[in-house]
Design a protein around this motif. Structure first.
Motif, PDB file in Angstrom:
ATOM      1  N   UNK A  16       0.533  -0.965  -0.086  1.00  0.00           N
ATOM      2  CA  UNK A  16       0.148  -0.099  -0.055  1.00  0.00           C
ATOM      3  C   UNK A  16       1.160   0.867   0.045  1.00  0.00           C
ATOM      4  N   UNK A  17       2.024   1.728   0.553  1.00  0.00           N
ATOM      5  CA  UNK A  17       2.900   2.884   0.500  1.00  0.00           C
ATOM      6  C   UNK A  17       3.507   2.884  -0.304  1.00  0.00           C
ATOM      7  N   UNK A  18       3.615   1.594  -1.171  1.00  0.00           N
ATOM      8  CA  UNK A  18       4.743   1.696  -2.267  1.00  0.00           C
ATOM      9  C   UNK A  18       3.908   1.979  -3.056  1.00  0.00           C
ATOM     10  N   UNK A  19       2.317   1.818  -3.944  1.00  0.00           N
ATOM     11  CA  UNK A  19       1.309   2.126  -4.712  1.00  0.00           C
ATOM     12  C   UNK A  19       1.351   3.927  -3.878  1.00  0.00           C
ATOM     13  N   UNK A  20       0.809   4.027  -3.183  1.00  0.00           N
ATOM     14  CA  UNK A  20       0.064   5.310  -3.036  1.00  0.00           C
ATOM     15  C   UNK A  20       1.713   6.746  -3.001  1.00  0.00           C
ATOM     16  N   UNK A  86     -14.658   6.557  -5.661  1.00  0.00           N
ATOM     17  CA  UNK A  86     -15.576   5.260  -6.742  1.00  0.00           C
ATOM     18  C   UNK A  86     -14.707   5.199  -8.141  1.00  0.00           C
ATOM     19  N   UNK A  87     -14.464   7.315  -8.584  1.00  0.00           N
ATOM     20  CA  UNK A  87     -14.494   6.340  -9.588  1.00  0.00           C
ATOM     21  C   UNK A  87     -12.328   6.709 -10.354  1.00  0.00           C
ATOM     22  N   UNK A  88     -11.359   6.734  -9.262  1.00  0.00           N
ATOM     23  CA  UNK A  88     -10.425   5.985  -9.069  1.00  0.00           C
ATOM     24  C   UNK A  88     -10.307   4.564  -8.904  1.00  0.00           C
ATOM     25  N   UNK A  89     -10.980   4.025  -7.372  1.00  0.00           N
ATOM     26  CA  UNK A  89     -10.965   2.718  -7.827  1.00  0.00           C
ATOM     27  C   UNK A  89     -11.672   1.764  -8.800  1.00  0.00           C
ATOM     28  N   UNK A  90     -12.460   2.177  -9.287  1.00  0.00           N
ATOM     29  CA  UNK A  90     -13.284   1.640 -10.389  1.00  0.00           C
ATOM     30  C   UNK A  90     -12.028   1.911 -11.510  1.00  0.00           C
ATOM     31  N   UNK A  91     -10.677   2.848 -11.776  1.00  0.00           N
ATOM     32  CA  UNK A  91      -9.507   2.503 -12.688  1.00  0.00           C
ATOM     33  C   UNK A  91      -8.667   2.188 -12.239  1.00  0.00           C
ATOM     34  N   UNK A 113      -4.796   0.973  -2.004  1.00  0.00           N
ATOM     35  CA  UNK A 113      -3.980   2.020  -2.481  1.00  0.00           C
ATOM     36  C   UNK A 113      -5.114   3.487  -2.954  1.00  0.00           C
ATOM     37  N   UNK A 114      -5.544   2.878  -3.787  1.00  0.00           N
ATOM     38  CA  UNK A 114      -6.080   4.213  -4.389  1.00  0.00           C
ATOM     39  C   UNK A 114      -7.309   4.977  -3.490  1.00  0.00           C
ATOM     40  N   UNK A 115      -7.657   4.658  -2.564  1.00  0.00           N
ATOM     41  CA  UNK A 115      -9.044   4.937  -1.827  1.00  0.00           C
ATOM     42  C   UNK A 115      -7.546   5.738  -1.297  1.00  0.00           C
ATOM     43  N   UNK A 116      -7.032   5.195  -0.649  1.00  0.00           N
ATOM     44  CA  UNK A 116      -6.108   6.191   0.340  1.00  0.00           C
ATOM     45  C   UNK A 116      -5.783   7.532  -0.390  1.00  0.00           C
TER      46      UNK A 116
END
Lengths: 264, 217
Positions: A16-20, A86-91, A113-116
């Protein structure tokens, strides 16, 4: 068992840390004005809606507490937590499928990660905007900040859940994105961005009872404004809706994960 | 060790089933490096992706002990918006290793020069492969997954990769997919043939290559 859980948690945290950080760098790192862009969209939105409200109501201030701008800002925070997540998690999966080549990265890591990232950006941007309004005297300081936690969590979880559901469904049925994008526009008019539930006729209020985002918007405003306590709010609606959505989204994702991954 | 338990995988292609694995029960043991052979479309890359976790089986489970690399030679792991430096930082965070060590190792190994700080979308496929290979060498994996390594750079760079791997093979294993008999011989000590959904292991690499060549005649 305990060691395996600790290792798994460690892997999850690192992923999560790396992707964020990667995401923040990709979104803001290379742009000349960097984080300024994160502010530009909500500020433009708030300005347009506030001016439109003032024009419609024929006065500069809301009967609630002062300027329209902070009123709209709180409503937009609520709506944006839902729609941006919603938009970010969707993609999240379709836009980062290469990352799944790393054995340490799982599909859920991409979603979370997208949500964070979205939660962090939205909280920073909207906190800064409200702080400016407080300093300038356009709105009093919040009455009970701890009360923000529950409605904002519901908006975040609902956005996340819809994002996961849409990610799964749209990977199997390409037209789903278009249908959802049109359907979700109803939130703009019903999520309390520019009105309070009590301003609506009783029949409309009855219909809006089933809009969870209106309850969360009213609760956030009740937590902020000293002289306002919404009689409309029933937090059971957003709490149960977001819990049910989350359960459904996680089940759907797990059941259809194989199909989704093979479609990438 | 990587263990397959009743693993089934198939695709639908134009209404027909294309089998990748028909209920595989097998183990890739520690201490052995396996070259997977198979005709085009047999599902070798899918097998590698399943081992890496990028793709799930339709049925069954794959158990993995130890640290497994991403598929090397496949450039998709590094997105176009990342620079070589970004990729190093990302991988360091992902595997909890020292970013200074990773960055200096990869910068030196990949020989990208100033391109190291350019976005990967400006890289040639060879440069991407070099970066990907350098990154995977910077982390101590127990098992390296290699999907067609032949794209990595010129002759001199290939020799460099082989040397790096020879040193690494003392403690790490390899699962490799390649059409090149020479490459398989250089990196692996046993073979496996993937054909019509069945994966058959051969302790003797020469036997595997002989049977594969016969199958392709």
């Amino acid at each position: 068992m305990a060691i395996s859980m600790a290792l798994s948690f460690n892997r999850f945290g690192s992923a999560i840390w790396a992707i964020v950080l990667r995401e923040l760098r990709a979104q803001y790192g290379d742009r000349k004005l960097g984080f300024f862009w994160a502010f530009s969209q909500p500020v433009a939105y708030i300005f347009v809606v506030s001016v439109a409200m003032a024009a419609v109501r024929g006065e500069r201030t809301s009967e609630l507490t002062g300027d329209f701008a902070p009123f709209v800002t709180l409503g937009l925070l609520n709506l944006n937590l839902f729609s941006a997540i919603e938009g970010s998690v969707r993609n999240a999966v379709s836009g980062n499928k290469g990352l799944l080549s790393f054995p340490r990265i799982k599909v859920l890591d991409l979603y979370i990660s997208k949500m964070v990232v979205e939660v962090a950006i939205n909280l920073i941007v909207f906190s800064a905007l409200m702080l400016i309004f407080v300093i300038l005297g356009h709105v009093p300081p919040p009455k009970d900040p701890i009360r923000f936690f529950l409605p904002m969590s519901c908006a975040i979880i609902s956005g996340f859940s819809f994002g996961v559901i849409n990610s799964v469904v749209s990977s199997l049925y390409k037209t789903w994105n278009n249908i959802f994008t049109v359907a979700v526009r109803i939130n703009f008019f019903t999520a309390g961005l520019f009105f309070l539930a009590r301003d609506m006729p009783p029949e409309i209020q009855q219909a809006l009872y089933f809009q969870p985002l209106l309850h969360t918007a009213e609760e956030i405003r009740s937590a902020w404004y000293p002289d306002f306590e919404s009689q409309f709010v029933d937090m059971r609606v957003p709490v149960w809706t977001s819990a049910a959505l989350l359960l459904f989204a996680l089940l759907l994702e797990r059941v259809l994960r194989g199909k989704v991954l093979s479609k990438l | 060790m990587i263990r397959f338990r009743n693993v089934v995988k198939r695709y639908q292609a134009r209404g027909n089933d294309r089998w990748i694995l028909r209920g595989l029960n097998a183990e890739f043991e520690r201490g052995r490096s396996v070259g997977v052979l198979g005709h085009n479309g047999a599902g070798k890359s899918t097998l590698i992706r399943m081992i890496s976790g990028a793709e799930d089986p339709d049925f069954g489970t794959i158990e993995r002990d130890g640290k497994i690399s991403w598929p090397i030679g496949f450039g998709g792991a590094i997105s176009g918006t990342m620079t070589g430096h970004d990729a190093c930082m990302f991988v360091s965070r992902l595997y909890n290793v020292d970013p200074i060590h990773v960055t200096s190792f990869v910068q030196d190994f990949s020989e990208l020069g100033d391109y190291f700080f350019e976005r990967a979308q400006n890289y040639s496929s060879g440069m991407k492969a070099k970066l990907n290979f350098g990154l995977s060498m910077a982390i101590d994996f127990d098992c390296y997954l290699i999907d067609e390594i032949t794209a990595v750079g010129d002759k001199r760079f290939k020799a460099k990769c082989l040397e790096a791997f020879s040193e690494r093979r003392r403690r790490s294993d390899i699962i490799m997919v390649s059409h090149s008999e020479g490459t398989i011989r250089e990196y692996c000590d046993m073979g496996a043939i993937l054909n019509d959904g069945h994966l058959t292991f051969y302790d003797d690499l020469d036997e595997a290559i002989f049977l594969y060549n016969k199958m392709m005649e």
